[in-house]
Design a protein around this motif. Structure first.
Motif, PDB file in Angstrom:
ATOM      1  N   UNK A 171       0.766  -1.117   0.355  1.00  0.00           N
ATOM      2  CA  UNK A 171      -0.036   0.533  -0.003  1.00  0.00           C
ATOM      3  C   UNK A 171       0.353   0.924  -0.019  1.00  0.00           C
ATOM      4  N   UNK A 172       0.142   2.671  -0.881  1.00  0.00           N
ATOM      5  CA  UNK A 172       1.451   3.792  -0.552  1.00  0.00           C
ATOM      6  C   UNK A 172       0.297   4.639  -0.668  1.00  0.00           C
ATOM      7  N   UNK A 173       0.702   5.062  -0.090  1.00  0.00           N
ATOM      8  CA  UNK A 173       0.163   6.485   0.742  1.00  0.00           C
ATOM      9  C   UNK A 173       0.080   7.622   0.068  1.00  0.00           C
ATOM     10  N   UNK A 174      -1.055   8.850  -0.348  1.00  0.00           N
ATOM     11  CA  UNK A 174      -1.008   9.765  -1.295  1.00  0.00           C
ATOM     12  C   UNK A 174      -0.694  10.645  -0.489  1.00  0.00           C
ATOM     13  N   UNK A 175       0.095  12.667  -0.847  1.00  0.00           N
ATOM     14  CA  UNK A 175       0.664  13.465   0.235  1.00  0.00           C
ATOM     15  C   UNK A 175      -0.120  14.401  -0.612  1.00  0.00           C
ATOM     16  N   UNK A 176       0.306  15.517   0.520  1.00  0.00           N
ATOM     17  CA  UNK A 176      -0.061  16.586  -0.593  1.00  0.00           C
ATOM     18  C   UNK A 176       0.631  17.776  -0.720  1.00  0.00           C
ATOM     19  N   UNK A 177       0.444  18.169  -1.616  1.00  0.00           N
ATOM     20  CA  UNK A 177       2.342  19.852  -1.385  1.00  0.00           C
ATOM     21  C   UNK A 177       1.212  21.269  -1.206  1.00  0.00           C
ATOM     22  N   UNK A 178       2.242  21.609  -0.412  1.00  0.00           N
ATOM     23  CA  UNK A 178       1.531  23.034   0.420  1.00  0.00           C
ATOM     24  C   UNK A 178       2.735  23.757   0.500  1.00  0.00           C
ATOM     25  N   UNK A 205       1.222  18.924  -8.464  1.00  0.00           N
ATOM     26  CA  UNK A 205       2.691  19.033  -8.124  1.00  0.00           C
ATOM     27  C   UNK A 205       4.107  20.024  -8.352  1.00  0.00           C
ATOM     28  N   UNK A 206       4.616  20.837  -8.349  1.00  0.00           N
ATOM     29  CA  UNK A 206       6.196  20.796  -8.796  1.00  0.00           C
ATOM     30  C   UNK A 206       7.011  19.833  -7.638  1.00  0.00           C
ATOM     31  N   UNK A 207       6.413  18.824  -6.315  1.00  0.00           N
ATOM     32  CA  UNK A 207       7.599  18.507  -5.510  1.00  0.00           C
ATOM     33  C   UNK A 207       7.530  16.889  -5.979  1.00  0.00           C
ATOM     34  N   UNK A 208       6.566  16.608  -5.778  1.00  0.00           N
ATOM     35  CA  UNK A 208       6.382  15.066  -6.203  1.00  0.00           C
ATOM     36  C   UNK A 208       5.013  14.655  -7.399  1.00  0.00           C
ATOM     37  N   UNK A 209       4.541  15.915  -7.891  1.00  0.00           N
ATOM     38  CA  UNK A 209       3.636  15.081  -8.242  1.00  0.00           C
ATOM     39  C   UNK A 209       2.029  15.196  -8.246  1.00  0.00           C
ATOM     40  N   UNK A 210       2.429  15.528  -6.544  1.00  0.00           N
ATOM     41  CA  UNK A 210       1.325  15.015  -6.010  1.00  0.00           C
ATOM     42  C   UNK A 210      -0.239  16.026  -5.669  1.00  0.00           C
ATOM     43  N   UNK A 211      -1.533  15.882  -5.740  1.00  0.00           N
ATOM     44  CA  UNK A 211      -2.431  16.737  -5.777  1.00  0.00           C
ATOM     45  C   UNK A 211      -1.674  18.395  -4.313  1.00  0.00           C
ATOM     46  N   UNK A 231      -2.458  21.483  -1.694  1.00  0.00           N
ATOM     47  CA  UNK A 231      -3.639  21.732  -0.811  1.00  0.00           C
ATOM     48  C   UNK A 231      -3.822  23.263  -0.380  1.00  0.00           C
ATOM     49  N   UNK A 232      -4.123  23.776   0.248  1.00  0.00           N
ATOM     50  CA  UNK A 232      -4.331  24.892   1.149  1.00  0.00           C
ATOM     51  C   UNK A 232      -3.204  26.298  -0.114  1.00  0.00           C
ATOM     52  N   UNK A 233      -3.264  26.163  -0.893  1.00  0.00           N
ATOM     53  CA  UNK A 233      -2.473  27.752  -2.004  1.00  0.00           C
ATOM     54  C   UNK A 233      -3.269  28.336  -2.514  1.00  0.00           C
ATOM     55  N   UNK A 279       7.610  26.873  -5.974  1.00  0.00           N
ATOM     56  CA  UNK A 279       8.997  26.401  -5.155  1.00  0.00           C
ATOM     57  C   UNK A 279       9.523  27.197  -4.589  1.00  0.00           C
ATOM     58  N   UNK A 280       9.148  28.839  -4.633  1.00  0.00           N
ATOM     59  CA  UNK A 280      10.348  30.285  -3.890  1.00  0.00           C
ATOM     60  C   UNK A 280       9.132  30.198  -2.728  1.00  0.00           C
ATOM     61  N   UNK A 281       8.519  29.918  -2.081  1.00  0.00           N
ATOM     62  CA  UNK A 281       7.049  30.009  -1.337  1.00  0.00           C
ATOM     63  C   UNK A 281       7.397  29.291   0.442  1.00  0.00           C
ATOM     64  N   UNK A 282       8.369  28.342  -0.100  1.00  0.00           N
ATOM     65  CA  UNK A 282       8.945  27.054   1.077  1.00  0.00           C
ATOM     66  C   UNK A 282       7.844  26.078   1.316  1.00  0.00           C
ATOM     67  N   UNK A 283       7.951  25.179   0.153  1.00  0.00           N
ATOM     68  CA  UNK A 283       7.528  23.990  -0.260  1.00  0.00           C
ATOM     69  C   UNK A 283       7.144  23.143   0.759  1.00  0.00           C
ATOM     70  N   UNK A 284       6.360  22.030   1.257  1.00  0.00           N
ATOM     71  CA  UNK A 284       6.409  21.556   2.491  1.00  0.00           C
ATOM     72  C   UNK A 284       5.066  20.239   1.520  1.00  0.00           C
ATOM     73  N   UNK A 285       5.461  19.066   1.923  1.00  0.00           N
ATOM     74  CA  UNK A 285       4.466  17.748   2.054  1.00  0.00           C
ATOM     75  C   UNK A 285       3.520  18.433   3.109  1.00  0.00           C
TER      76      UNK A 285
END
Length: 884
Positions: free
Chosen positions: A601-608, A716-722, A724-726, A760-766
Motif C-alpha cells: 500500500x502507498x499513501x498519497x501526500x499533498x503539497x502546500x 505539484x512540482x515536488x512529487x506530482x501530488x495534489x 492543498x491550501x495554496x 517552488x520559492x514559497x517554502x514548499x512542504x509535503x
C-alpha cells in the motif's frame, strides 16, 4: 428487500405443515405457530398481487424508512434479527444467532457487516400494543411497512452508512450498555444529523450487565443515564435548527433497552402500561415516575423525590423483576418461575418448560418482553414517515429552486408529481458484471419502460455532460437474496432498477421533469488515503482487470480507481481492512479468480506552501510575447478545512463569499470577490484569484489560466501530488496585442510554469494524512500501546478511564504511512487486549524541507517520483522561472 404480507386465510383452515425458510440457503423449518404469531408471512414466488402490501406501499404515511447505525460490534445485525423473526422469516428460537442480514460468506466468517443490507417488514399493530390515542395523528389504519437497512459499524465502511442514511428518514442508534458511546457512534450520529435524520436510541446487550458483570441495579441505572446524556450531548452539538429538539429521553419512549442476542427489549411506556392499572394512575404519569429521581416506599405506599437507591422506581419496578427472572432461570428454581409466569401473565408452552439455563431464560424473556414489540413501538411512534420527512429534508437534498414542481413533489410526497429518484448505491446481481441501481423514490412514481433523465454526480444544469435520456428496463423490489419484479413503485419506497448501471458510476438522480436539478451528492466522512497498485500476473488478463476495476468502482461507494501516467492501475480505499475486502472482491468475483500482483500500500501526500512569495514570479510564453506575473500564499488550515467541508464553495454568491473572506480571514475585498476557480476537480482546497489592476485582454486568457491551474493543482512540482491550501494570485499580465499570439497553446504551459515557480520559492512542504486512532484497553496494556505508537511516529493526546470499568480510552494521532500492520503489531505488544479503530482525521505537515538533502528528499520523495516514472531529482527552479 424481503417483502412481507399477511397470511392468506383460505377456505380450508387445516393446520399447515412446517414450511422451509424462504431464502433456501438455510434449511430451517418455521413452525406454523411462529408464522401465525407474526401475523405476517413471506411472499412466495409470483404471489405479489396481495392487495394489503400493494395498498400499503401507496400510503406514504404508513411507511417508515430507517437504518440501524452503531459502533462496530454493538449488536446491530443481532438486533435486526428479532424484527425479522417477528415476521416469521426465521424461527424465534434462532433469532440473534442467524444474523440474516449478513448475506455474504466473508461477513458470516469475520462476524462483521461489510455491505448494508435492506429488508422490508410488514407489520400490523394490535390495539393492546399501541392505543388509538397514541398512534401518530396522520396514520391511516394499523398496518405499517418498515423498510429497514442494516448498516456496517466498522469505520472503513462508513461510506456504506452514508449511502444508507441518504435514503432513510430515521435512524436506530444502538449503544452497548457497557462500552457506551464510542468514536464510531459519534461519527455515524453526526452523519445522520447532517442528513436531517431523526434518531431513536436503544441501549443494547443488557444481558451482559445481568449475567457477566452482575452489576447492582443502581450502577446499571447510572450507566444508562450517562449513555443517554452522552448521546444528547452529541445530538445538541450537531443538530440542525430546522429540526427542533431531537434529544432522546427514556420517559418519552425515544430510548429503548434491549438484549439482541436473547431477543428481548422494553421501553418505559411498556412497563408503565403494566403498572398503571395496579397503581390506579394514568400511563403518562407512571412513565415519568419510572425514570429519574422518583422513589417508592413500599411500607408507606408513598412516592418521594429522595430516598434509598433500592427504592428508586426504575430499579424497583423495571430492573428488579427482570433480575429475579434471570436468577430463577439460571439457578433452575422452577417453583419460583411458575409463580412469576402467572403473576406476569406469561404463557409458556409444555416444551418451553423443559428447557434449562440460558435457553429457558431466552424463551421466557422473549415471551414476556418480545424485542420486536418495543422496537416497532419506538419506530412507529417516534420516527417520521416519508410524508413528514419530505417537508424538512427537501431543502437539504434538492439543489434547484425550492418552488419548482420537483421540489414541491418532494415536499408534499406526491405520487402524481414529476419523478425524483436518488440512487445511493449499486448492488451486484447474480449476472456477472451487471448491477441493480438501489435507490429511493422521493417524489412521483417510477414505472418500467418510461424514458427518464439520468443525471450523474458531475452533471451541471444547462450542460450536456453526465446526462443521459434512457428508459428503465425493469423495476424490482429487494427480497433479501431474491428480487421480485413489479410494475411501479410509488413515492416513499426503496427499489432497485435494471438497465441504468451503464450510465451511472456510483450515485445519481433520475427524473422525468425536463428542467429538474440533480439532488445533492453525498458527503463522506472518510477519504480514500490508502492506495495500492494492481496488475495481472498473466499479461493476457489485462482486459479482465480493466473490466473488473470498473465493476469494483460501481460496487463500493468509496473506492476510487485511477490510472497513473506510467500505466499502473491504482485502487484507493479508506483503510487496510477496506482495501483487503475490495481486492478480495476484485480477484474472486469480478475477475473470476485470475491471479493479481498487488503492490504494497502507498499513501498519497499533498503539497502546500508555508510562506508568501517574496516579490513575484514571472514566466514568458514559448513565443516570448506574453509574460505572466504570479505569487503564491498559504490559505491557512482553518480556511482549507472549511473549503473541504463544503462551507465555502465555488457555487456561493461571490459577494457574500468575499464578505466572509474579508471579515474572518483578513483578505482584501477586491481580491476576495475575484476568485476565478477552486481546484483540483472544481471543488478542491486551492484558489486562484485575480489581483491585477486594469489589465487589458484579461478575460480572454481567464479560461487558459484556469486550465493551467487545474493541471498544476493535480500535480505539484515536488512529487506530482495534489496541492492543498495554496492560493495563487495573478499580479500582472503583459500580452501581445494580436489575439493569435495569445491562444491556449501559449498561455496554459506558461501559467503552469509560473505557478510551479511560485510554489517552488514559497517554502514548499509535503503534508501527510493522519489517522485518529481510538484504542480501548485495560490499564496493564498501556505500556504496549505507548511503545507501539512511539515506534510509528504516533502521539497520544488524550486518555481517560471509563467510569465503572477498568478500561481506558486512548486517543492518538498516527501517520497513515505508518499504519500498515499496526493492528497486528499492537495486538502482539499487548497480548491481544487492545482494540484499535483508525479513521482519517486531518492532513499534517511533514517535518523537513523537501528541497534540502536529507531522508525526506532522498528516500520519501525520490521513492514517490520513481514510482511515478519521473526523474528522482526535483527539477531546478530556472526551468520554471524566467528572468526579464
Amino acid at each position: 428487500l424481503v417483502f412481507l404480507s399477511k397470511e392468506r386465510r383460505g377456505p380450508s383452515s387445516s393446520p399447515s405443515p412446517p414450511s422451509l425458510c424462504p431464502c433456501g440457503a438455510c434449511e430451517e423449518r418455521i413452525e406454523p405457530a411462529a408464522a401465525a404469531r407474526g401475523r405476517s408471512k413471506v411472499f412466495q414466488d409470483g404471489e405479489l398481487h396481495d392487495p394489503s402490501a400493494e395498498a400499503i406501499m401507496d400510503k406514504p404515511k404508513s411507511i417508515r424508512n430507517m437504518s440501524v447505525i452503531a459502533h462496530v460490534d454493538h449488536g446491530k445485525s443481532t438486533l435486526t434479527d428479532s424484527l425479522v423473526a417477528a415476521c416469521g422469516i426465521i424461527a424465534m428460537a434462532n433469532a440473534g444467532d442467524t444474523r440474516l442480514t449478513d448475506t455474504r460468506a466473508d461477513e458470516a466468517e469475520r462476524g462483521i457487516t461489510i455491505k448494508s443490507t435492506g429488508i422490508s417488514l410488514y407489520n400490523e399493530v394490535s390495539a393492546e400494543d399501541i392505543a388509538d390515542d397514541k398512534l401518530p395523528k396522520d396514520t391511516d389504519g394499523r398496518e405499517f411497512l418498515i423498510n429497514l437497512i442494516d448498516s456496517p459499524g466498522h469505520v472503513d465502511f462508513s461510506a456504506e452508512v452514508t449511502a444508507a442514511l441518504r435514503i432513510t428518514d430515521g435512524a436506530l442508534v444502538v449503544v452497548d450498555c457497557i462500552d457506551g458511546v464510542s468514536v464510531q457512534t459519534e461519527t455515524v450520529l453526526r452523519q445522520a444529523l447532517g442528513e436531517r435524520i431523526k434518531p431513536v436510541v436503544t441501549i443494547n446487550k443488557l444481558d451482559r450487565g445481568f449475567l457477566e458483570l452482575q452489576l447492582d441495579w443502581e450502577s446499571m441505572y447510572t450507566g444508562f443515564v450517562k449513555h443517554v446524556e452522552n448521546i444528547n450531548v452529541i445530538i445538541s452539538t450537531y443538530r440542525d435548527e430546522a429540526m427542533g429538539d431531537l434529544q432522546v429521553y427514556p420517559e418519552k419512549g425515544t430510548v429503548g433497552f434491549s438484549a439482541g442476542l436473547h431477543g428481548w427489549a422494553f421501553t418505559l411506556p411498556m412497563f408503565a402500561r403494566m403498572y398503571a392499572k395496579k397503581f390506579g394512575v394514568s400511563e403518562d404519569k407512571m412513565v415519568e415516575r419510572l425514570w429519574g429521581d422518583n422513589y417508592f416506599i413500599p411500607a408507606e405506599k408513598k412516592w418521594t423525590k429522595s430516598g434509598d437507591s433500592a427504592n428508586r422506581a426504575f430499579n424497583m419496578f423495571v430492573l428488579d423483576p427482570i433480575g429475579k427472572i434471570f436468577s430463577a432461570c439460571m439457578n433452575d428454581q422452577m417453583d419460583k418461575l411458575n409463580k412469576m409466569f402467572t403473576s406476569l401473565n406469561i404463557k409458556m408452552g409444555k416444551e418451553d418448560l423443559e428447557l434449562q439455563g440460558k435457553q429457558l431464560l431466552k424463551r421466557t424473556m422473549q415471551r414476556w418482553l418480545p424485542a420486536h414489540k418495543a422496537l416497532l413501538e419506538m419506530m412507529i411512534l417516534n420516527l417520521p414517515s416519508p410524508a413528514q420527512a419530505g417537508k424538512y429534508r427537501t431543502e437539504l437534498l434538492y439543489t434547484g429552486p425550492q418552488d419548482d414542481p420537483c421540489a414541491m413533489g418532494m415536499k408534499n410526497c406526491d405520487p402524481a408529481a414529476p419523478l425524483m429518484l436518488y440512487v445511493s448505491k449499486m448492488v451486484p446481481t447474480s449476472d456477472k458484471g451487471r448491477f441493480f441501481a438501489f435507490g429511493r423514490v422521493f417524489s412521483g412514481t417510477i414505472m418500467a419502460g418510461h424514458k427518464l433523465r439520468i443525471m450523474g454526480p458531475n452533471f451541471v444544469p444547462g450542460k450536456k455532460e453526465d446526462l443521459f435520456q434512457k428508459s428503465i428496463q425493469r423495476v424490482v423490489l429487494f427480497m433479501g437474496r431474491k428480487q421480485e419484479p413489479v410494475e411501479s413503485v410509488p413515492v416513499g419506497n426503496t427499489c432497485g432498477l435494471v438497465g441504468v448501471d451503464q450510465f451511472l458510476i456510483k450515485t445519481g438522480t433520475l427524473s422525468s421533469y425536463e428542467d429538474a436539478f440533480p439532488m445533492k451528492d453525498m458527503k463522506f466522512s472518510v477519504s480514500p488515503v490508502v492506495r495500492c497498485a494492481v496488475e495481472p500476473k498473466n499479461p493476457q488478463d489485462l482486459p479482465k482487470l480493466v473490466e473488473g476495476l470498473k465493476r469494483l468502482a460501481k460496487s463500493d461507494p468509496m473506492v476510487v480507481i485511477s490510472i497513473e501516467e506510467s500505466g499502473e492501475h491504482i485502487v484507493a480505499g479508506a483503510g487496510e481492512l477496506h482495501m483487503e475486502i475490495c481486492l478480495k472482491d476484485l480477484q474472486d468475483d469480478y475477475m473470476n479468480g485470475a491471479p493479481l500482483k498487488i503492490s504494497d500500500p502507498v499513501v498519497s501526500y499533498r503539497e502546500t506552501v508555508t510562506e508568501e512569495t517574496e516579490g513575484e514570479c514571472m514566466s514568458k510564453s514559448p513565443n516570448k510575447h506574453n509574460r505572466l506575473y504570479f505569487k503564491a500564499l498559504p490559505l491557512g488550515d482553518e480556511l482549507t478545512n472549511k473549503i473541504d467541508a463544503g462551507d465555502i464553495t465555488p457555487r456561493d454568491d461571490f459577494k457574500a463569499r468575499g464578505r466572509v473572506l474579508a471579515d474572518d480571514y483578513g483578505w482584501d475585498v477586491d481580491v476576495a470577490r475575484k476568485i476565478w476557480a477552486f481546484g483540483p476537480d472544481v471543488v478542491g482546497p486551492n484558489l486562484i484569484c485575480d489581483a491585477t489592476k486594469a489589465v487589458q485582454y484579461l478575460s480572454e486568457i481567464k479560461d487558459s489560466v484556469v486550465a493551467g491551474f487545474n493541471w498544476v493543482t493535480k500535480e505539484g512540482v515536488i512529487a506530482e501530488e495534489n496541492m492543498r491550501g495554496i492560493c495563487f494570485q495573478v499580479l500582472d499580465v503583459t500580452m501581445h496585442a494580436d489575439a493569435i499570439h495569445r491562444g491556449g497553446g501559449q498561455i496554459i504551459p506558461t501559467a503552469r510554469r509560473v505557478m510551479y515557480a511560485a510554489e517552488y520559492i514559497s517554502g514548499p512542504r509535503l503534508m501527510e494524512p493522519m489517522f485518529l486512532v481510538e484504542i480501548q484497553c485495560p490499564e496493564s496494556a498501556m505500556g504496549g500501546i505507548y511503545s507501539t505508537l512511539n515506534r510509528r511516529r504516533g502521539h497520544v493526546f488524550e486518555e481517560n478511564q471509563r467510569p465503572g470499568t477498568p478500561l481506558y480510552n486512548v486517543k492518538a494521532y498516527l501517520p497513515v504511512s505508518e499504519s500498515f500492520g499496526f493492528d497486528s503489531d499492537l495486538r502482539a505488544q499487548t497480548g491481544g487486549q487492545a482494540f484499535p479503530q483508525c479513521v482519517f482525521d486531518h492532513w499534517q505537515l511533514v517535518m523537513g524541507d523537501p528541497l534540502v538533502e536529507g531522508k525526506l528528499r532522498d528516500e520519501v520523495i525520490a521513492g514517490i517520483r520513481k514510482r511515478k516514472g519521473l526523474s528522482a531529482e526535483i527539477p531546478p527552479l530556472d526551468r520554471y522561472k524566467d528572468k526579464l
